[in-house]
Design a protein around this motif. Structure first.
Motif, PDB file in Angstrom:
ATOM      1  N   THR A  86     -34.187 -29.296  18.604  1.00 53.69           N
ATOM      2  CA  THR A  86     -34.523 -28.149  19.149  1.00 53.69           C
ATOM      3  C   THR A  86     -33.405 -27.391  18.734  1.00 53.69           C
ATOM      4  O   THR A  86     -32.140 -27.480  19.068  1.00 53.69           O
ATOM      5  CB  THR A  86     -34.722 -27.965  20.438  1.00 53.69           C
ATOM      6  OG1 THR A  86     -35.953 -28.836  20.764  1.00 53.69           O
ATOM      7  CG2 THR A  86     -35.181 -26.458  20.950  1.00 53.69           C
ATOM      8  N   LEU A  87     -33.595 -26.012  18.032  1.00 55.29           N
ATOM      9  CA  LEU A  87     -32.963 -25.000  17.555  1.00 55.29           C
ATOM     10  C   LEU A  87     -32.723 -23.881  18.345  1.00 55.29           C
ATOM     11  O   LEU A  87     -33.985 -23.570  19.102  1.00 55.29           O
ATOM     12  CB  LEU A  87     -33.112 -24.401  16.255  1.00 55.29           C
ATOM     13  CG  LEU A  87     -32.853 -25.411  14.908  1.00 55.29           C
ATOM     14  CD1 LEU A  87     -33.407 -24.819  13.764  1.00 55.29           C
ATOM     15  CD2 LEU A  87     -31.472 -25.704  15.077  1.00 55.29           C
ATOM     16  N   VAL A  88     -31.837 -23.289  18.927  1.00 53.42           N
ATOM     17  CA  VAL A  88     -31.729 -22.102  20.087  1.00 53.42           C
ATOM     18  C   VAL A  88     -31.378 -20.957  19.295  1.00 53.42           C
ATOM     19  O   VAL A  88     -30.239 -20.731  18.721  1.00 53.42           O
ATOM     20  CB  VAL A  88     -31.005 -22.483  21.090  1.00 53.42           C
ATOM     21  CG1 VAL A  88     -31.123 -21.486  22.194  1.00 53.42           C
ATOM     22  CG2 VAL A  88     -31.060 -24.044  21.585  1.00 53.42           C
ATOM     23  N   PHE A  89     -31.927 -19.845  19.440  1.00 55.60           N
ATOM     24  CA  PHE A  89     -31.666 -18.682  18.795  1.00 55.60           C
ATOM     25  C   PHE A  89     -31.987 -17.432  19.734  1.00 55.60           C
ATOM     26  O   PHE A  89     -32.870 -17.430  20.684  1.00 55.60           O
ATOM     27  CB  PHE A  89     -32.768 -18.341  17.740  1.00 55.60           C
ATOM     28  CG  PHE A  89     -32.790 -18.828  16.625  1.00 55.60           C
ATOM     29  CD1 PHE A  89     -31.855 -18.828  15.413  1.00 55.60           C
ATOM     30  CD2 PHE A  89     -33.444 -20.086  16.318  1.00 55.60           C
ATOM     31  CE1 PHE A  89     -31.613 -19.684  14.379  1.00 55.60           C
ATOM     32  CE2 PHE A  89     -33.564 -20.931  15.356  1.00 55.60           C
ATOM     33  CZ  PHE A  89     -32.653 -20.911  14.236  1.00 55.60           C
ATOM     34  N   LEU A  90     -31.143 -16.348  19.424  1.00 59.13           N
ATOM     35  CA  LEU A  90     -31.158 -15.024  20.090  1.00 59.13           C
ATOM     36  C   LEU A  90     -32.304 -14.275  19.304  1.00 59.13           C
ATOM     37  O   LEU A  90     -31.951 -14.285  17.940  1.00 59.13           O
ATOM     38  CB  LEU A  90     -30.107 -14.219  20.416  1.00 59.13           C
ATOM     39  CG  LEU A  90     -28.941 -14.781  21.397  1.00 59.13           C
ATOM     40  CD1 LEU A  90     -27.827 -13.961  21.562  1.00 59.13           C
ATOM     41  CD2 LEU A  90     -29.653 -14.738  22.664  1.00 59.13           C
ATOM     42  N   VAL A  91     -33.358 -13.661  19.862  1.00 54.71           N
ATOM     43  CA  VAL A  91     -34.300 -13.166  19.036  1.00 54.71           C
ATOM     44  C   VAL A  91     -34.423 -11.693  19.493  1.00 54.71           C
ATOM     45  O   VAL A  91     -33.927 -11.266  20.628  1.00 54.71           O
ATOM     46  CB  VAL A  91     -35.604 -13.825  19.109  1.00 54.71           C
ATOM     47  CG1 VAL A  91     -35.508 -15.200  18.405  1.00 54.71           C
ATOM     48  CG2 VAL A  91     -36.230 -13.655  20.634  1.00 54.71           C
TER      49      VAL A  91
END
Length: 147
Positions: A86-91
């Motif tokens: 799983t990748l984690v991003f601020l969106v």
């Protein structure tokens, strides 16, 4: 040029007729409804003399570069990359899950299995992007430059 005698007589006849006839009062309109509705008058199509905005608006303000702001590189995010793919991003706060999915596909050429989002206490949105088994999150993270 002065009016002729015959014209004067005709005018005098009209005046005499008006004087002899009784003054008619305006007939009161019979209202059949309780409420008053303004009459529907002619509405013309707008024909502006100049544009009210100097520049036309951009089509979609939420493009792929505005949706994905930056990857999260905390220890817990690294653990997710290594263990559960799983990748984690601020969106962007207005980005929806399908739009996030599409932006990830366009930017990094990977398929997402599912996207989970949450809004952090500081008001920013975080997205957990779970990749399909045929893509490795570690490889993608290396390509992005997280690791």
């Amino acid at each position: 040029m002065a009016p002729k005698k015959s014209e004067k007589k005709a005018d005098a006849g009209k005046v005499a007729k008006a004087v002899k006839s009784s003054v008619s009062r305006k007939v009161k309109k019979v209202r059949t409804k309780v409420r008053f509705y303004t009459p529907k008058t002619l509405t013309k199509a707008r024909d502006p003399k100049y544009p009210r905005k100097s520049v036309e608006s951009r089509g979609d303000k939420l493009d792929k570069y505005r949706i994905i702001q930056c990857p999260v590189t905390t220890e817990s995010a690294m653990k997710k990359i290594e263990e559960i793919n799983t990748l984690v991003f601020l969106v962007d706060i207005n980005a929806t899950k399908p739009k996030i999915k599409e932006a990830i596909r366009q930017l990094y050429d990977v398929q997402c299995a599912k996207v989970n989002t949450l809004i952090r206490p500081d008001g920013r949105k975080k997205a957990y992007v779970h990749l399909t088994p045929d893509y490795d999150a570690l490889d993608v993270a290396n390509r992005i430059g997280i690791i």
